[in-house]
Design an enzyme around this catalytic site. Structure first.
Site, short mmCIF file in Angstrom:
data_model
loop_
_atom_site.label_atom_id
_atom_site.label_comp_id
_atom_site.label_asym_id
_atom_site.label_seq_id
_atom_site.Cartn_x
_atom_site.Cartn_y
_atom_site.Cartn_z
CG HIS A 182 25.36 16.27 23.00
ND1 HIS A 182 24.96 17.73 22.95
CD2 HIS A 182 25.67 16.08 24.33
CE1 HIS A 182 24.73 18.08 24.32
NE2 HIS A 182 25.28 17.20 24.91
CG LEU B 217 24.82 36.09 16.87
CD1 LEU B 217 25.81 36.77 15.82
CD2 LEU B 217 23.59 35.42 16.52
P1 OAD Z 1 21.65 26.69 21.29
O1 OAD Z 1 20.87 26.77 20.01
O2 OAD Z 1 20.91 26.25 22.67
O3 OAD Z 1 22.49 27.92 21.17
C1 OAD Z 1 23.34 28.39 19.97
C2 OAD Z 1 24.14 29.50 20.12
O4 OAD Z 1 24.77 29.99 19.18
C3 OAD Z 1 23.37 30.78 20.80
O5 OAD Z 1 23.92 31.32 21.86
C4 OAD Z 1 23.38 31.73 19.77
O6 OAD Z 1 23.43 33.10 20.10
C5 OAD Z 1 24.46 31.30 19.21
N1 OAD Z 1 24.78 31.51 17.41
C6 OAD Z 1 23.83 31.67 16.63
N2 OAD Z 1 24.17 31.90 15.21
C7 OAD Z 1 25.61 32.18 15.63
C8 OAD Z 1 26.63 32.52 14.71
N3 OAD Z 1 26.37 32.56 13.31
N4 OAD Z 1 27.93 32.78 15.14
C9 OAD Z 1 28.13 32.25 16.50
N5 OAD Z 1 27.36 32.16 17.59
C10 OAD Z 1 25.97 31.98 16.99
O7 OAD Z 1 22.68 25.50 20.73
P2 OAD Z 1 23.62 24.64 21.69
O8 OAD Z 1 24.18 25.45 22.62
O9 OAD Z 1 24.62 23.99 20.69
O10 OAD Z 1 21.63 18.85 22.80
O11 OAD Z 1 22.69 23.52 22.25
C11 OAD Z 1 23.23 22.65 23.34
C12 OAD Z 1 22.54 21.11 23.22
O12 OAD Z 1 20.96 21.40 23.23
C13 OAD Z 1 22.44 20.62 21.80
O13 OAD Z 1 23.56 20.00 21.68
C14 OAD Z 1 21.30 19.75 21.96
C15 OAD Z 1 20.07 20.72 22.58
O14 OAD Z 1 19.16 20.41 23.02
C16 OAD Z 1 20.78 17.59 22.82
O15 OAD Z 1 19.93 17.33 21.83
C17 OAD Z 1 21.36 16.56 23.77
#
Ligand code: OAD
Length: 233
Positions: free
Chosen positions: A109, A202
């Protein structure tokens, strides 16, 4: 844990959460504070470039105040010590994998610390604000945008990623909600080619049922423990 030769790891915002970077979809996360259409689409940028450049300037600034956590450094250890093939793909635009010691990171990304010139289309390393419309270091036009993949744009290096997914024997997803494609589909792709699949998050992600194994907890604890096990096997 079984022996593996080819591992693909996908990371998301959750791996950087313990470093102090906001995730996107948690309560109070980035997408509650800002509308995706406004700050993460080409249309939003065309409508209000000041808003978009300011949003990414603030995120770049925030990045300079945080550091890698034990999950990032554990993956760097894996990169150094694993004798097979490892591809680390991140959806994150931060540079915490690199600062944690990883040298080969595929940023599907894009990156906050990179600028993309809309005139000459060259990407340049960048670590300054863009709101004041600085000149492109290559063509001098004042037409830089964040080198970040927005909704409606094609993520980087998809061919390389799908090739690795088709050849891997283990796919691991760390700290991602499984809400955004194509990354959310990687687990099915790897599984379809016979790989074992492991989720470290998480809580169960949207695609948790596609994984053959899962461990739930904080990345800063789960990832170092998993890397330890893998390297001892
Ligand atoms: P999200 O914010 O959608 O998800 C984050 C995930 O991390 C969730 O499932 C949480 O439960 C988990 N989480 C939070 N804290 C944690 C911890 N301390 N240890 C382990 N897990 C934890 O973020 P992404 O999945 O990265 O794209 O989002 C995907 C894409 O959506 C991003 O790259 C961005 C966004 O829109 C673009 O901007 C194109």
């Amino acid at each position: 844990m079984a022996d593996f030769d080819n591992i693909v790891i996908l990371t998301g915002a959750g791996i950087s959460a313990e470093s102090g970077i906001d995730t996107f979809r948690s309560a109070g996360g980035l997408w509650e504070q800002h509308r995706i259409e406004d700050v993460a689409t080409p249309e939003g940028f065309a409508r209000n470039p000041d808003l978009v450049l300011g949003f990414y300037d603030a995120r770049r600034e925030a990045l300079s105040k945080v550091g890698p956590n034990p999950a990032h450094t554990a993956l760097a250890r894996l990169e150094r010590e694993f004798s097979g093939n490892l591809l680390l793909v991140t959806q994150n635009v931060d540079d915490l994998h690199e600062r944690g010691g990883c040298s080969q990171v595929l940023h599907m990304h894009g990156e906050l610390k990179s600028a993309l010139c809309t005139s000459c289309e060259v990407r340049s390393p960048w670590d300054a604000p863009m709101s004041q419309r600085p000149a492109c270091p290559v063509c001098q036009a004042p037409t830089l945008r964040p080198d970040v993949v927005w909704f409606g744009e094609m993520p980087y290096q998809m061919e390389r990623i799908y090739t690795a997914l088709s050849q891997c024997d283990l796919f691991v997803s760390i700290g991602t909600s499984g809400a955004v494609y194509p990354a959310a589909g990687f687990v099915q792709e790897a599984r379809g080619h016979g790989a074992e699949t492991l989720e470290l998050n998480l809580e169960p992600s949207e695609g948790s049922h596609f994984f053959s194994q899962a461990r739930y907890g904080k990345a800063g604890e789960l990832v170092p423990a998993w890397v330890d096990e893998l390297l001892k096997a």
